[in-house]
Motif scaffolding. Structure first.
Motif, PDB file in Angstrom:
ATOM      1  N   ILE A   1      55.777   2.591   6.801  1.00  0.00           N
ATOM      2  CA  ILE A   1      56.791   2.835   7.826  1.00  0.00           C
ATOM      3  C   ILE A   1      57.919   1.818   7.717  1.00  0.00           C
ATOM      4  O   ILE A   1      59.104   2.166   7.825  1.00  0.00           O
ATOM      5  N   ALA A   2      57.588   0.567   7.483  1.00  0.00           N
ATOM      6  CA  ALA A   2      58.612  -0.477   7.350  1.00  0.00           C
ATOM      7  C   ALA A   2      59.529  -0.183   6.163  1.00  0.00           C
ATOM      8  O   ALA A   2      60.756  -0.343   6.251  1.00  0.00           O
ATOM      9  N   ARG A   3      58.937   0.255   5.043  1.00  0.00           N
ATOM     10  CA  ARG A   3      59.758   0.582   3.872  1.00  0.00           C
ATOM     11  C   ARG A   3      60.667   1.773   4.155  1.00  0.00           C
ATOM     12  O   ARG A   3      61.844   1.785   3.762  1.00  0.00           O
ATOM     13  N   MET A   4      60.127   2.782   4.821  1.00  0.00           N
ATOM     14  CA  MET A   4      60.928   3.959   5.127  1.00  0.00           C
ATOM     15  C   MET A   4      62.078   3.617   6.070  1.00  0.00           C
ATOM     16  O   MET A   4      63.219   4.040   5.856  1.00  0.00           O
ATOM     17  N   ASN A   5      61.783   2.837   7.111  1.00  0.00           N
ATOM     18  CA  ASN A   5      62.838   2.431   8.045  1.00  0.00           C
ATOM     19  C   ASN A   5      63.922   1.631   7.324  1.00  0.00           C
ATOM     20  O   ASN A   5      65.127   1.815   7.572  1.00  0.00           O
ATOM     21  N   HIS A   6      63.504   0.750   6.434  1.00  0.00           N
ATOM     22  CA  HIS A   6      64.461  -0.059   5.674  1.00  0.00           C
ATOM     23  C   HIS A   6      65.342   0.823   4.798  1.00  0.00           C
ATOM     24  O   HIS A   6      66.571   0.643   4.735  1.00  0.00           O
ATOM     25  N   ASP A   7      64.728   1.793   4.124  1.00  0.00           N
ATOM     26  CA  ASP A   7      65.480   2.650   3.211  1.00  0.00           C
ATOM     27  C   ASP A   7      66.441   3.587   3.944  1.00  0.00           C
ATOM     28  O   ASP A   7      67.467   3.991   3.382  1.00  0.00           O
ATOM     29  N   LEU A   8      66.107   3.925   5.178  1.00  0.00           N
ATOM     30  CA  LEU A   8      66.963   4.822   5.949  1.00  0.00           C
ATOM     31  C   LEU A   8      68.079   4.077   6.674  1.00  0.00           C
ATOM     32  O   LEU A   8      69.100   4.681   7.036  1.00  0.00           O
ATOM     33  N   ALA A   9      67.884   2.785   6.904  1.00  0.00           N
ATOM     34  CA  ALA A   9      68.880   1.996   7.626  1.00  0.00           C
ATOM     35  C   ALA A   9      70.192   1.972   6.836  1.00  0.00           C
ATOM     36  O   ALA A   9      70.208   1.733   5.637  1.00  0.00           O
ATOM     37  N   GLY A  10      71.254   2.233   7.511  1.00  0.00           N
ATOM     38  CA  GLY A  10      72.554   2.154   6.859  1.00  0.00           C
ATOM     39  C   GLY A  10      73.011   3.419   6.167  1.00  0.00           C
ATOM     40  O   GLY A  10      74.131   3.461   5.646  1.00  0.00           O
ATOM     41  N   LEU A  11      72.168   4.462   6.128  1.00  0.00           N
ATOM     42  CA  LEU A  11      72.649   5.718   5.552  1.00  0.00           C
ATOM     43  C   LEU A  11      73.786   6.255   6.420  1.00  0.00           C
ATOM     44  O   LEU A  11      73.649   6.382   7.633  1.00  0.00           O
TER      45      LEU A  11
END
Length: 286
Positions: free
Chosen positions: A158-168
């Motif tokens: 979940i942390a990785r997914m949130n990080h990857d989605l942040a800033g899109l």
């Protein structure tokens, strides 16, 4: 979920293994989710395509006793590459009883001629629903991570997914898009596709027209509505049947297309990030 993906391939939303086990008393839709196991299960069986992908992401390979036949299909499964070397089940009651699973994950069908054989065998089970939004995906990840005995993996994912989605970027600028599928099916609001559109700053044509979650829209109607984008399954880039042929009709030629692999959108799981990133980038480029 892109429902026509199953119609095209002859595979309904639940695989044959789920049909075999459907309706067994152990899987009541009102049953609470299992608490984190004190001892991690050692013989996990998945009942459907979406459960396959969560099990592959969160369980040890040694824990996986059976996946569905759809798990290895790259057009349907975003985790098909990870299936090699793992057991893929045919879907018989005898096969299930031979495994004697200590955890079954998935949403079973409600009717099966094999229920009479299996109803007396109550296997520990987690009945997960198909997520229709990003928060629901995160909830499913936590449920499955707890059930397979690796809650920390769920939180890390979940942390990785949130990080990857942040800033899109919400690059859509409230332009209108339609998710258009074989045979003229269009995906509406309250779906994972709609969630992805909203994240990219797009307006779903189906919602604008008051259509249900899945509806059919003729070529003439689509041409008249004239959305800014058609979002399509990348597999429809070539004409392979009548369903894909209509999507290449000249009447649609002037509408820009954005192709997203259906394997990234058919289930709510880690591949959501790939779909969101691709959609955002392709909209930004227009």
């Amino acid at each position: 979920m892109a429902l026509t993906a199953y119609l095209r391939s002859g595979k309904l939303a639940v695989c044959a293994l789920a049909v075999v086990l459907g309706g067994a008393a152990a899987w009541s839709s009102s049953a609470p989710a299992p608490r984190p196991a004190k001892t991690a299960p050692r013989r996990i069986v998945s009942l459907n395509l979406c459960a396959d992908q969560l099990v592959l992401a969160l369980a040890d390979r040694a824990q996986i006793a059976g996946l569905t036949r759809n798990a290895a299909d790259p057009q349907l499964s975003a985790a098909a590459d990870a299936v090699r070397g793992l057991p893929v089940l045919r879907g018989s009651a005898e096969e299930m009883m031979a495994i004697n699973p200590d955890l079954v994950i998935g949403m079973p069908a409600r009717r099966s001629p094999a229920i009479a054989v299996l109803k007396s065998r109550k296997y520990p089970a987690l009945d997960i629903k198909s997520p229709s939004s990003y928060p629901a995906i995160l909830a499913s990840i936590r449920e499955v991570a707890n059930a397979v005995g690796h809650p920390e993996r769920g939180e890390a994912l979940i942390a990785r997914m949130n990080h990857d989605l942040a800033g899109l970027p919400k690059a859509g600028g409230l332009r209108v898009a339609a998710y258009y599928q074989r045979r003229g099916y269009m995906t509406g609001t309250g779906t994972l596709i709609d969630d992805l559109m909203t994240r990219a700053g797009l307006v779903n044509l189906a919602g604008k027209l008051g259509k249900p979650s899945l509806s059919q829209m003729s070529l003439e109607e689509m041409a008249a509505a004239r959305p800014d984008f058609l979002i399509v399954d990348t597999a429809t880039a070539k004409v392979v049947d009548q369903g894909t042929e209509m999507m290449h009709h000249p009447v649609l030629d002037g509408i820009p297309r954005i192709g997203i692999p259906q394997a990234w959108t058919v289930c709510g799981g880690p591949a959501y990030v790939k779909a969101a990133r691709a959609l955002s980038q392709k909209v930004s480029a227009r």
